[in-house]
Scaffold this active site. Structure first.
Site, PDB file in Angstrom:
ATOM      1  CE1 TYR A 146       3.150   3.971  11.879  1.00 14.59           C
ATOM      2  CE2 TYR A 146       3.445   1.709  11.190  1.00 14.59           C
ATOM      3  CZ  TYR A 146       2.761   2.909  11.099  1.00 14.59           C
ATOM      4  OH  TYR A 146       1.699   3.026  10.245  1.00 14.59           O
ATOM      5  CE  LYS A 196       3.190  15.908   2.216  1.00 13.25           C
ATOM      6  NZ  LYS A 196       2.262  16.205   1.119  1.00 13.25           N
TER       7      LYS A 196
END
Ligand code: NAD
Length: 369
Positions: A146, A196
């Protein structure tokens, strides 16, 4: 000896914000009396209410009051009236994000609690949530994709290309991991870290740093899940999780999933924490997970529990008033177990009765006496 005293910047905001904040104030006053502490409230405008009065969503006076306070108790902002304003002065983007940035609020804590007596409100199959659950999501709030740069849409070979950049520094992962490990040490002693690592370099570093931090918390049992698997496991077996630690993007998504499986937005508190002082207490902003609920605003029927539980988190993380925080949590649970239900959690189950915002406040106050 004079009573311990705390200064609270109260930013009730828009929609149901002022209605639920009024109940949180009543509960805070009651615990102040009970535990011999004093709270001083500095009420300030924020969001749409501030736009109407001053032209901007975060007036200088509001920011100054927050700087002078020991913590910020926030309601909610926004509503249809301000939706067509330019993005940067809209209530959420123009008030919430600058507050997070200004105070370096890097840790977002969202408890997803489903009380045993409220499992009927959860959309998950009854046998999977029987007995309720209590999971704490710790989301990194000021880093990751972000905020990384470059962040742009540019032209390449005659077509548009969108670029967002995911960046995490060791120090950023380390400080959020400490918050999560400390939280886990004070609860069920289990931490699930989300990444991930099978695809992203960010995931490899995240996992490496979390494992290093874990060495300082030998009593906390750590495991790792890839985010896609976590999204499934949280629905399949929510009762088995204790604390979930996630980077900004994954935490944003998973914390909403967890709010949904708990049943009602009106029950869910949150804390956004910044730096710690020498006593181990954080500066923080505390607010319900839901928004200003324009569809029910002004009717006195909103559920004040999320706001009241947010105030309890403030006592716990910013003021170190653990007993008072525990008392509020227990009183909310007592009111729910006693059958009090605002419209959002009313399912007509035997032994329950419908109450309005003030009625829920009273049921909780009764539990504090
Ligand atoms: P919302 O959370 O306001 O409402 C979603 C649904 O949940 C509505 O049906 C509402 O009635 C219900 N709900 C939420 N809190 C409740 C409570 N305490 N008691 C009973 N029911 C409750 O989300 P939305 O409708 O998407 O957004 C409405 C406005 O709020 C928008 O302007 C949005 O930008 C803003 N918003 C603000 C915040 C914030 O201040 N942190 C967060 C989310 C949305």
């Amino acid at each position: 000896m004079s009573a311990q005293s705390f200064q609270i910047a109260v930013l009730a905001g828009d929609g149901i914000g002022p209605e639920v904040m009024a109940q949180a104030r009543r509960v805070l006053d009651a615990v102040a009396g009970k535990f011999g502490v004093a709270f001083a409230y500095d009420e300030q405008l924020v969001g749409g209410a501030a736009i109407d009065a001053t032209g901007g969503p975060l007036p200088e006076a509001t920011l100054k009051a927050c700087e002078a306070a020991d913590a910020i108790l926030f309601g909610s902002v926004g509503g249809p009236k301000w939706e067509s304003l330019p993005p940067d002065i809209q209530p959420e983007r123009g008030a919430l994000l600058p507050l997070r940035k200004h105070f370096g609020l890097f840790a977002n804590l969202r408890p997803s609690v489903c009380f045993p007596s409220l499992t009927a409100a959860s959309p998950v199959r009854p046998d999977l949530v029987e007995g309720g659950f209590d999971v704490l999501c710790v989301r990194e709030l000021t880093g990751g994709i972000y905020f990384g740069s470059p962040k742009e849409i540019r032209e390449e070979n005659g077509e548009k290309v969108a670029i967002d950049t995911m960046v995490y520094r060791e120090s950023e992962v380390e400080r959020i991991a400490h918050v999560a490990f400390k939280a886990a040490a004070g609860r069920g002693g289990r931490l699930t870290s989300i990444d991930k690592a099978n695809v992203l370099r960010n995931g490899l570093l995240w996992r490496e740093v979390v494992e290093r931090v874990a060495e300082g918390y030998p009593d906390v049992k750590l495991d790792h899940l890839y985010v896609d698997n976590a999204a499934m496991q949280l629905i399949r077996r929510p009762r088995e999780f204790d604390v979930v630690l996630a980077p900004n993007l994954f935490g944003d998504i998973l914390s909403d999933e967890m709010a949904m499986i708990a049943g009602s937005l009106g029950m869910l508190a949150s804390a956004s924490l910044g730096g710690q002082n020498e006593a181990g207490l954080y500066f923080g902003m505390y607010e319900p997970s839901g928004g200003s609920a324009p569809d029910i605003a002004g009717q006195g029927i909103a559920n004040p529990c999320a706001q009241i539980l947010s105030a309890a988190m403030m006592l716990r993380y910013s003021f170190g008033l653990t007993e008072a925080a525990d008392a509020i949590d227990a009183a909310v649970r007592g009111a729910i177990d006693g059958g009090a239900r605002t419209g959002d959690i009313f399912t007509g189950t035997e032994g329950t009765h419908r109450v309005d915002t003030a009625g829920m406040g009273e049921a909780i106050l009764a539990g504090l006496e």
